[in-house]
Design a protein around this motif. Structure first.
Motif, PDB file in Angstrom:
ATOM      1  N   LEU A  25       0.829  -1.215   0.000  1.00 21.14           N
ATOM      2  CA  LEU A  25       0.000   0.000   0.000  1.00 21.14           C
ATOM      3  C   LEU A  25       0.861   1.261   0.000  1.00 21.14           C
ATOM      4  CD1 LEU A  25      -2.780  -1.063   2.531  1.00 21.14           C
ATOM      5  CD2 LEU A  25      -3.000  -0.854   0.038  1.00 21.14           C
ATOM      6  N   GLU A  26       1.961   1.250   0.745  1.00 19.83           N
ATOM      7  CA  GLU A  26       2.861   2.405   0.785  1.00 19.83           C
ATOM      8  C   GLU A  26       3.484   2.658  -0.586  1.00 19.83           C
ATOM      9  OE1 GLU A  26       3.571   4.775   3.188  1.00 19.83           O
ATOM     10  OE2 GLU A  26       1.767   3.865   4.063  1.00 19.83           O
ATOM     11  N   TRP A  27       3.862   1.597  -1.288  1.00 17.71           N
ATOM     12  CA  TRP A  27       4.449   1.741  -2.629  1.00 17.71           C
ATOM     13  C   TRP A  27       3.422   2.321  -3.606  1.00 17.71           C
ATOM     14  CZ3 TRP A  27       3.868  -1.440  -7.230  1.00 17.71           C
ATOM     15  CH2 TRP A  27       4.795  -1.134  -8.239  1.00 17.71           C
ATOM     16  N   ILE A  28       2.184   1.855  -3.515  1.00 13.68           N
ATOM     17  CA  ILE A  28       1.112   2.375  -4.371  1.00 13.68           C
ATOM     18  C   ILE A  28       0.891   3.857  -4.090  1.00 13.68           C
ATOM     19  CG2 ILE A  28      -1.385   2.261  -4.822  1.00 13.68           C
ATOM     20  CD1 ILE A  28      -1.117  -0.810  -4.241  1.00 13.68           C
ATOM     21  N   LYS A  29       0.821   4.210  -2.815  1.00 14.22           N
ATOM     22  CA  LYS A  29       0.593   5.606  -2.409  1.00 14.22           C
ATOM     23  C   LYS A  29       1.747   6.503  -2.859  1.00 14.22           C
ATOM     24  CE  LYS A  29      -0.189   8.365   1.764  1.00 14.22           C
ATOM     25  NZ  LYS A  29      -0.307   8.312   3.227  1.00 14.22           N
ATOM     26  N   LYS A  30       2.968   6.054  -2.627  1.00 13.60           N
ATOM     27  CA  LYS A  30       4.162   6.830  -2.984  1.00 13.60           C
ATOM     28  C   LYS A  30       4.194   7.143  -4.479  1.00 13.60           C
ATOM     29  CE  LYS A  30       9.121   6.132  -3.393  1.00 13.60           C
ATOM     30  NZ  LYS A  30      10.164   5.145  -3.242  1.00 13.60           N
ATOM     31  N   ASN A  31       3.775   6.184  -5.296  1.00 17.78           N
ATOM     32  CA  ASN A  31       3.816   6.344  -6.751  1.00 17.78           C
ATOM     33  C   ASN A  31       2.542   6.933  -7.342  1.00 17.78           C
ATOM     34  OD1 ASN A  31       6.459   5.134  -7.881  1.00 17.78           O
ATOM     35  ND2 ASN A  31       5.841   3.776  -6.219  1.00 17.78           N
ATOM     36  N   LYS A  32       1.541   7.178  -6.499  1.00 19.98           N
ATOM     37  CA  LYS A  32       0.282   7.792  -6.921  1.00 19.98           C
ATOM     38  C   LYS A  32      -0.378   7.048  -8.088  1.00 19.98           C
ATOM     39  CE  LYS A  32       1.862  12.240  -5.289  1.00 19.98           C
ATOM     40  NZ  LYS A  32       2.306  13.582  -5.611  1.00 19.98           N
ATOM     41  N   PHE A  33      -0.387   5.711  -7.986  1.00 17.71           N
ATOM     42  CA  PHE A  33      -1.059   4.915  -9.008  1.00 17.71           C
ATOM     43  C   PHE A  33      -2.565   5.134  -8.895  1.00 17.71           C
ATOM     44  CE2 PHE A  33       2.635   1.813  -8.268  1.00 17.71           C
ATOM     45  CZ  PHE A  33       3.420   2.423  -9.237  1.00 17.71           C
ATOM     46  N   SER A  34      -3.221   5.356 -10.010  1.00 19.22           N
ATOM     47  CA  SER A  34      -4.666   5.639 -10.009  1.00 19.22           C
ATOM     48  C   SER A  34      -5.487   4.399 -10.298  1.00 19.22           C
ATOM     49  CB  SER A  34      -4.996   6.720 -11.041  1.00 19.22           C
ATOM     50  OG  SER A  34      -4.373   7.926 -10.700  1.00 19.22           O
ATOM     51  N   SER A 101      -2.544 -11.373  -9.059  1.00 24.62           N
ATOM     52  CA  SER A 101      -2.867 -10.101  -9.692  1.00 24.62           C
ATOM     53  C   SER A 101      -4.015  -9.447  -8.939  1.00 24.62           C
ATOM     54  CB  SER A 101      -3.265 -10.313 -11.158  1.00 24.62           C
ATOM     55  OG  SER A 101      -2.144 -10.701 -11.909  1.00 24.62           O
ATOM     56  N   LEU A 102      -3.861  -8.147  -8.676  1.00 23.85           N
ATOM     57  CA  LEU A 102      -4.854  -7.370  -7.949  1.00 23.85           C
ATOM     58  C   LEU A 102      -5.154  -6.094  -8.723  1.00 23.85           C
ATOM     59  CD1 LEU A 102      -3.183  -7.713  -4.468  1.00 23.85           C
ATOM     60  CD2 LEU A 102      -5.311  -8.799  -5.159  1.00 23.85           C
ATOM     61  N   SER A 103      -6.340  -5.575  -8.547  1.00 25.56           N
ATOM     62  CA  SER A 103      -6.734  -4.336  -9.213  1.00 25.56           C
ATOM     63  C   SER A 103      -6.521  -3.137  -8.304  1.00 25.56           C
ATOM     64  CB  SER A 103      -8.212  -4.402  -9.608  1.00 25.56           C
ATOM     65  OG  SER A 103      -8.417  -5.435 -10.539  1.00 25.56           O
ATOM     66  N   ILE A 104      -6.171  -2.033  -8.934  1.00 23.63           N
ATOM     67  CA  ILE A 104      -6.108  -0.738  -8.266  1.00 23.63           C
ATOM     68  C   ILE A 104      -7.139   0.141  -8.960  1.00 23.63           C
ATOM     69  CG2 ILE A 104      -4.716   1.310  -7.808  1.00 23.63           C
ATOM     70  CD1 ILE A 104      -2.265  -0.560  -7.754  1.00 23.63           C
ATOM     71  N   LYS A 105      -8.043   0.698  -8.164  1.00 22.30           N
ATOM     72  CA  LYS A 105      -9.100   1.560  -8.695  1.00 22.30           C
ATOM     73  C   LYS A 105      -9.183   2.811  -7.827  1.00 22.30           C
ATOM     74  CE  LYS A 105     -13.998   1.760  -9.764  1.00 22.30           C
ATOM     75  NZ  LYS A 105     -15.301   1.119  -9.571  1.00 22.30           N
ATOM     76  N   ASP A 106      -9.119   3.956  -8.480  1.00 23.92           N
ATOM     77  CA  ASP A 106      -9.201   5.241  -7.767  1.00 23.92           C
ATOM     78  C   ASP A 106      -8.189   5.308  -6.622  1.00 23.92           C
ATOM     79  OD1 ASP A 106     -11.286   6.014  -9.480  1.00 23.92           O
ATOM     80  OD2 ASP A 106     -12.789   5.105  -8.144  1.00 23.92           O
ATOM     81  N   ARG A 107      -6.959   4.891  -6.910  1.00 23.99           N
ATOM     82  CA  ARG A 107      -5.825   4.937  -5.961  1.00 23.99           C
ATOM     83  C   ARG A 107      -5.954   3.966  -4.782  1.00 23.99           C
ATOM     84  NH1 ARG A 107      -2.371   9.603  -6.825  1.00 23.99           N
ATOM     85  NH2 ARG A 107      -3.339  10.937  -8.379  1.00 23.99           N
ATOM     86  N   LYS A 108      -6.863   3.019  -4.879  1.00 24.09           N
ATOM     87  CA  LYS A 108      -7.056   2.049  -3.791  1.00 24.09           C
ATOM     88  C   LYS A 108      -6.839   0.630  -4.297  1.00 24.09           C
ATOM     89  CE  LYS A 108     -10.194   4.915  -1.200  1.00 24.09           C
ATOM     90  NZ  LYS A 108     -11.545   5.213  -0.846  1.00 24.09           N
ATOM     91  N   LEU A 109      -6.115  -0.135  -3.519  1.00 23.89           N
ATOM     92  CA  LEU A 109      -5.932  -1.554  -3.809  1.00 23.89           C
ATOM     93  C   LEU A 109      -7.216  -2.270  -3.441  1.00 23.89           C
ATOM     94  CD1 LEU A 109      -3.882  -3.724  -4.725  1.00 23.89           C
ATOM     95  CD2 LEU A 109      -3.238  -3.957  -2.326  1.00 23.89           C
TER      96      LEU A 109
END
Length: 138
Positions: A25-34, A101-109
């Motif tokens: 989650l921290e890596w996703i947040k740091k990189n601002k994946f949408s 494999s997991l989805s990220i939607k609107d910056r949320k895992l």
């Protein structure tokens, strides 16, 4: 469309489930994946990846006990190069996952309320494990 990679190293201390949801989650947040897909791969054949409940520690205990009964450590295996846990670890890895494999939607895992991401260590001795995170999306 962008791609990004991250290697997470986890030191284990015997058979157990090691949660790494927070680091992901921290890596996703740091990189601002949408929005996109996150693929997780473990680079080992004697450990695996699972999505499992992360609220009640009894779940981990029951899973470990179940897999030890399903694939016991005994002398019935031909392959035992690295010890009595060698072949059982490979079998446990084969019946679980080496990729998720997991989805990220609107910056949320997209995980359920009580779900976490775990490294499932099948060896009895300490190990250093590598988990590759590969994001594809925006």
């Amino acid at each position: 469309m962008k791609q990004s990679f991250f290697e997470l190293n986890i030191s284990t201390n015997g058979q157990n489930l090691y949660e790494f949801t927070h680091e992901t989650l921290e890596w996703i947040k740091k990189n601002k994946f949408s929005n996109g897909v996150l693929n997780l791969s473990i680079l080992h054949t004697s450990a695996s990846l699972i999505i499992q409940e992360n609220a009640d520690p009894d779940v981990k205990t029951d899973l470990l006990n179940y897999f030890d009964k399903l694939v016991p450590m005994n002398e019935d295996y031909i392959h035992s190069t690295e010890g009595k846990d060698d072949m059982p670890a490979h079998i446990k890895s084969a019946v679980t996952n080496n990729q998720i494999s997991l989805s990220i939607k609107d910056r949320k895992l997209l995980l359920g309320t009580w779900q976490g991401i775990f490294l499932f260590e099948h060896r009895i001795h300490p190990q250093n494990r590598k988990i590759i995170h590969h994001f594809l999306g925006d």
